[in-house]
Design a protein around this motif. Structure first.
Motif, short mmCIF file in Angstrom:
data_model
loop_
_atom_site.label_atom_id
_atom_site.label_comp_id
_atom_site.label_asym_id
_atom_site.label_seq_id
_atom_site.Cartn_x
_atom_site.Cartn_y
_atom_site.Cartn_z
N THR A 135 36.12 37.57 50.64
CA THR A 135 36.68 38.44 49.60
C THR A 135 36.25 37.90 48.23
O THR A 135 36.32 36.70 47.99
CB THR A 135 38.22 38.45 49.71
OG1 THR A 135 38.60 38.97 50.98
CG2 THR A 135 38.84 39.30 48.60
N ASN A 136 35.82 38.80 47.34
CA ASN A 136 35.37 38.38 46.00
C ASN A 136 36.56 37.86 45.20
O ASN A 136 37.50 38.61 44.94
CB ASN A 136 34.73 39.59 45.31
CG ASN A 136 33.84 39.20 44.13
OD1 ASN A 136 33.95 38.09 43.62
ND2 ASN A 136 32.99 40.10 43.71
N PRO A 137 36.55 36.59 44.79
CA PRO A 137 37.69 36.03 44.06
C PRO A 137 37.98 36.79 42.75
O PRO A 137 37.05 37.31 42.12
CB PRO A 137 37.25 34.60 43.76
CG PRO A 137 36.25 34.27 44.79
CD PRO A 137 35.52 35.56 45.03
N ASN A 138 39.23 36.83 42.38
CA ASN A 138 39.65 37.53 41.18
C ASN A 138 40.81 36.77 40.54
O ASN A 138 41.93 37.26 40.46
CB ASN A 138 40.08 38.96 41.58
CG ASN A 138 40.53 39.78 40.40
OD1 ASN A 138 40.07 39.59 39.29
ND2 ASN A 138 41.47 40.69 40.64
N PRO A 139 40.54 35.52 40.09
CA PRO A 139 41.63 34.65 39.66
C PRO A 139 42.41 35.25 38.48
O PRO A 139 41.81 35.78 37.56
CB PRO A 139 40.92 33.36 39.25
CG PRO A 139 39.50 33.74 39.01
CD PRO A 139 39.23 34.89 39.93
N ASN B 136 29.01 39.58 44.15
CA ASN B 136 29.84 38.37 44.26
C ASN B 136 29.07 37.15 43.75
O ASN B 136 28.03 36.80 44.31
CB ASN B 136 30.24 38.18 45.73
CG ASN B 136 31.43 37.26 45.90
OD1 ASN B 136 31.79 36.52 44.98
ND2 ASN B 136 32.05 37.29 47.07
N PRO B 137 29.52 36.52 42.67
CA PRO B 137 28.79 35.38 42.12
C PRO B 137 28.60 34.25 43.13
O PRO B 137 29.44 34.05 43.99
CB PRO B 137 29.68 34.90 40.97
CG PRO B 137 30.49 36.09 40.59
CD PRO B 137 30.74 36.81 41.89
N ASN B 152 35.99 33.87 33.79
CA ASN B 152 37.31 34.09 34.41
C ASN B 152 38.44 33.79 33.43
O ASN B 152 39.43 34.51 33.39
CB ASN B 152 37.44 33.23 35.68
CG ASN B 152 36.59 33.77 36.82
OD1 ASN B 152 36.39 34.99 36.93
ND2 ASN B 152 36.08 32.89 37.66
N LYS B 155 38.74 36.66 30.98
CA LYS B 155 39.36 37.85 31.55
C LYS B 155 40.89 37.73 31.50
O LYS B 155 41.60 38.71 31.24
CB LYS B 155 38.89 38.03 33.01
CG LYS B 155 39.18 39.39 33.57
CD LYS B 155 38.49 39.58 34.90
CE LYS B 155 38.87 40.92 35.52
NZ LYS B 155 38.41 40.99 36.92
N ILE B 156 41.39 36.53 31.72
CA ILE B 156 42.84 36.34 31.67
C ILE B 156 43.35 36.59 30.26
O ILE B 156 44.41 37.18 30.06
CB ILE B 156 43.22 34.93 32.14
CG1 ILE B 156 42.95 34.82 33.63
CG2 ILE B 156 44.69 34.63 31.84
CD1 ILE B 156 43.15 33.44 34.19
#
Lengths: 311, 311
Positions: A135-139, B136-137, B152, B155-156
């Motif tokens: 699953t593509n991470p999405n932190p 997906n990176p 990441n 984005k937060i």
């Protein structure tokens, strides 16, 4: 020949101390580094050599040079998503810089095994559940970003001669969980509130759900990961039960097992909190030969019995 | 009312100086921070206010408190995959810690726009090409890991009131590229070697391929990103041409455009180097309203003419 040690970082914490304990009982020599920021010195197993310090600092790592180390179980780190919002830079240093410095140390000292305590938080909010390792991470928290970055760094070091296993740990619970830290551990937080104040403050909806895995099963996963790293250069595994458990189930379970009457108050959620997640442990079952043994109801009962005597 | 500035980090570098220059010419006031580690002071546009320092240190960020800043273009950073293997911790500090500190500064000062120079390196080796933004990176260098972690984190911060655009820049080339830094910039490295030594040392196969995008087009992408951030809270875009260009094409082009006879030597590749990559700019075309204008052959000719006078 020099005495060989397994380095278990964070053995003053819930998971680190349990892993170190188990390794000791199997006859391994263990050494730990912990900064005692959330852990407690008394929790460190007495047979485990203890170095106090921050793993994000080279000076601390240098203290390991006096020992022969054959494997690293990197479990230390800031482990609260909530706290990561209060100080993102500290989180980065504690969780990511520490991993980089340990990897450099491992490379310099030809340490072949590196087992990393990662987290289900790397997945963030996902529309397709259960999450699988691809699953593509999405932190959605700084904590999760730092852990994911560590995983990526670790993967690169497999090309530099280190065998790496990343365990994506879901919600761990059980005896030994820190009942004083009210920012980490859903079950321990609720239980501490229930036993101390007869009132549980739920941050966010009771319809949220998690995948709860018992501490003994997690310790077993670390041992299986160590074995796996003998013949494999890299693996990432969900350590979970495949079953979503709702916050309201947890609350019912606590109410049922506590003697006092317990109030529930629901307030706003914490930033970056995932609404609901559970994972597939198919890969862990098939490749790591691991599966959870402790049933949720049994585990919660054990945890509550323990908590009543340790509050 | 106080004078308002756009902060362009890294304006002593190739991309940062070009972006600052363009903003100046459009009438914006610009301010920069650069540690001059690979950049050069003479490259900073004369109208741009200059603060010397490391962005990974809070003390440097504090120097910005004297100015009113309306937007941040974060372009500074260690930009060599090769160097990131020599010192992963420096790379993390330079590329990730700096982003976190700037984001905290932006939040405290209610700066609404944050444009980030990310990289195609976050994709690593991929079996399906061209890469799109949802691929997906799979970072294969420490440099790429740090940049992905920054994305990441950014984005937060969109949930904390900052509008963010991440530009995944592919291989940028053109006049102004640093001809003295032989660890960064495929075309500039080859050209410097061709003009200085009449010999190009190729690290890795000549069948590798990249997606080359001209500096003026990249500058335009930053302006479009700034505009995009006025009405959108988050976007990630490939800044590329959709076309793979092979190393042997590049070498042929250089040979054709240089007057001296040039030897080619092929040696082992650098660690973490991607074999081949090119990207889709469909999303940038549709959402950012950006597309590359400068054709590869034309761009390379301009670059070579410039390089001959600037070696």
């Amino acid at each position: 020949m020099n005495k060989e040690y397994i380095l278990v970082t964070g053995a003053a914490g819930f998971v680190g101390s349990a892993v170190a304990n188990r390794l000791n009982s199997l006859g391994f020599n263990t050494i730990t580094i912990d900064n005692l920021s959330t852990g407690e010195k008394e929790v460190i197993p007495s047979e485990t050599l203890f170095i106090e310090g921050n793993l994000g600092e080279q000076n601390t790592i240098n203290k390991l040079n006096d020992y022969t180390i054959s494997a690293i179980f990197h479990i230390a780190g800031q482990s609260s998503g909530e706290i990561s919002f209060e100080n993102p830079s500290y989180d980065l240093q504690s969780n990511t810089e520490s991993t980089l410095l340990l990897l450099k140390f491992a490379q310099e000292n030809k340490i072949k095994h590196f087992i990393y305590a990662s987290t289900m938080s790397v997945y963030g909010n996902q529309s397709v559940l259960p999450v699988v390792e691809t699953t593509n991470p999405n932190p959605s928290s700084f904590y999760a970003c730092g852990k994911l970055a560590s995983e990526n760094y670790l993967k690169i070091y497999t090309t530099l001669g280190i065998n790496v296993v990343c365990l994506r740990l879901f919600n761990i619970y059980g005896p030994g969980q820190n009942m004083k830290n009210l920012k980490q551990g859903m079950l321990s937080i609720y239980l501490a509130q229930a036993l101390n104040d007869s009132k549980i403050v739920v941050k966010g909806s009771v319809d949220r759900f998690r995948d709860f895995v018992y501490i003994d099963d997690v310790v077993e996963a670390f041992l299986k990961a160590y074995k796996y790293s003998e013949t494999n250069s890299f693996g990432t595994f969900n350590i979970c039960t495949n079953k979503p458990r709702y916050v309201y189930e947890l609350l019912d379970n606590i109410k049922k097992n506590c003697d006092n009457l317990i109030d529930i108050e629901i307030i706003d959620g914490t930033p970056g909190d995932q609404f609901g997640i559970f994972g597939s442990n198919w890969k862990a079952k098939n490749e790591l030969k691991w599966e959870p043994k402790v049933d949720f109801d049994e585990g919660v009962q054990k945890m509550i019995s323990w908590a009543k005597n340790n509050i």
